[in-house]
Design a protein around this motif. Structure first.
Motif, PDB file in Angstrom:
ATOM      1  N   MET A 139      47.673  45.924  38.783  1.00 21.93           N
ATOM      2  CA  MET A 139      48.010  46.943  39.775  1.00 21.93           C
ATOM      3  C   MET A 139      47.635  48.337  39.282  1.00 21.93           C
ATOM      4  N   PHE A 140      47.745  48.566  37.982  1.00 21.22           N
ATOM      5  CA  PHE A 140      47.337  49.855  37.407  1.00 21.22           C
ATOM      6  C   PHE A 140      45.844  50.079  37.631  1.00 21.22           C
ATOM      7  N   ILE A 141      45.054  49.036  37.370  1.00 19.36           N
ATOM      8  CA  ILE A 141      43.600  49.131  37.546  1.00 19.36           C
ATOM      9  C   ILE A 141      43.246  49.319  39.022  1.00 19.36           C
ATOM     10  N   VAL A 142      43.900  48.541  39.892  1.00 19.53           N
ATOM     11  CA  VAL A 142      43.638  48.639  41.330  1.00 19.53           C
ATOM     12  C   VAL A 142      44.017  50.025  41.858  1.00 19.53           C
ATOM     13  N   LYS A 176      45.344  36.589  45.930  1.00 16.85           N
ATOM     14  CA  LYS A 176      45.435  36.841  47.367  1.00 16.85           C
ATOM     15  C   LYS A 176      44.854  38.219  47.678  1.00 16.85           C
ATOM     16  N   ASP A 177      44.962  39.113  46.698  1.00 16.57           N
ATOM     17  CA  ASP A 177      44.353  40.442  46.815  1.00 16.57           C
ATOM     18  C   ASP A 177      43.070  40.489  45.996  1.00 16.57           C
ATOM     19  N   ASN A 178      42.384  39.363  45.964  1.00 13.59           N
ATOM     20  CA  ASN A 178      41.239  39.212  45.070  1.00 13.59           C
ATOM     21  C   ASN A 178      40.129  40.227  45.316  1.00 13.59           C
ATOM     22  N   ASP A 179      39.910  40.592  46.580  1.00 14.02           N
ATOM     23  CA  ASP A 179      38.844  41.542  46.876  1.00 14.02           C
ATOM     24  C   ASP A 179      39.067  42.863  46.144  1.00 14.02           C
ATOM     25  N   GLN A 180      40.311  43.304  46.129  1.00 14.20           N
ATOM     26  CA  GLN A 180      40.612  44.564  45.455  1.00 14.20           C
ATOM     27  C   GLN A 180      40.482  44.425  43.941  1.00 14.20           C
ATOM     28  N   ASP A 183      36.747  44.168  43.226  1.00 10.78           N
ATOM     29  CA  ASP A 183      36.122  45.457  43.533  1.00 10.78           C
ATOM     30  C   ASP A 183      36.499  46.505  42.489  1.00 10.78           C
ATOM     31  N   SER A 184      37.741  46.441  42.023  1.00  5.30           N
ATOM     32  CA  SER A 184      38.202  47.405  41.021  1.00  5.30           C
ATOM     33  C   SER A 184      37.433  47.246  39.715  1.00  5.30           C
ATOM     34  N   LEU A 185      37.234  45.998  39.314  1.00  6.38           N
ATOM     35  CA  LEU A 185      36.506  45.743  38.072  1.00  6.38           C
ATOM     36  C   LEU A 185      35.035  46.136  38.212  1.00  6.38           C
ATOM     37  N   ALA A 186      34.457  45.831  39.373  1.00  5.89           N
ATOM     38  CA  ALA A 186      33.064  46.216  39.617  1.00  5.89           C
ATOM     39  C   ALA A 186      32.923  47.738  39.627  1.00  5.89           C
TER      40      ALA A 186
END
Length: 232
Positions: A139-142, A176-180, A183-186
């Motif tokens: 959640m910190f990264i997102v 379930k929030d995999n897109d985020q 996307d955050s890592l990318a």
């Protein structure tokens, strides 16, 4: 050291070294804490290495204070022969301590402390997992991604995710929030202006690989093949 006769019951059955933090398993056998925790948590064993009796990974390891004091006294008596006295073990990390650090993740020192704790022992990793640290790191990264801000502490957050493995069940929920997450890592990989950019990207790549693999596993486990989830 070879000339000194060490009492046999001071020796850990796993490491064959003098125990620094003796703990007794439910099977009645005493081991050095670091060795038995590595046996259980890192090597994923579920039996007592001496008796071969069942030894669940969540079973209690009771500190053997009497034996530790005997070892310390023996070390002191033999100090002139080069024996170094074993230190008194630190109090085990507890959930309250971890939650205090999680309350202030905007302070890079808190993330650094969590990273050091994760690297210290298998016992700490278990405590961090139970306190919800992997979810907090994600959640910190997102949140950094949502704000579009490169914050200090990202390297530590990614490092913690590598140290503390996320169980399959919890991973499925997080994905379930995999897109985020992906996307955050990318997003992190696309930035070069970060402090310690190479280290951050290296950690991000490793976490991204694991996240992508888990995504595939979740997709299969939700499919029509009932054996897929068992094989995951």
């Amino acid at each position: 050291m070879d000339e000194i006769e060490v009492p046999q019951y001071f020796i850990c059955p796993i490491s064959l070294q003098i125990m620094k933090d003796p703990v007794t398993a439910i099977t009645g056998i005493t081991y050095d804490r670091e060795s038995i925790e590595q046996w259980l948590f890192t090597n994923k064993n579920t039996t007592c290495p001496v008796s071969n009796q069942p030894l669940p990974r969540d079973s209690d390891l009771t500190p053997n204070h009497t034996l530790r004091r005997l070892i310390q006294a023996w070390c002191t008596q033999n100090a002139s022969l080069g024996i170094v006295r074993i230190p008194t073990p630190k109090s085990p990390l507890n959930k309250i301590q971890v939650l205090k650090l999680l309350k202030d993740l905007n302070d890079p020192k808190s993330l650094l402390q969590l990273e050091l704790l994760a690297a210290e022992s298998e016992r700490n990793k278990k405590c961090l997992l139970e306190a919800g640290v992997p979810r907090a790191m994600i959640m910190f990264i997102v949140n950094c991604y949502k704000k579009g801000q490169i914050q200090k502490g990202l390297e530590e957050a990614l490092s913690i995710l590598q140290f503390v493995k996320i169980p399959r069940e919890e991973c499925a929920i997080l994905l379930k929030d995999n897109d985020q997450i992906l996307d955050s890592l990318a997003w992190l990989l696309s930035h070069d202006e970060m402090e310690n950019s190479i280290a951050v990207k290296s950690h991000a790549v490793q976490v991204l690989k694991k996240s992508s693999a888990r995504t595939t596993c979740v997709a299969f486990s939700r499919g029509s093949n009932p054996r897929s989830s068992k094989q995951w």
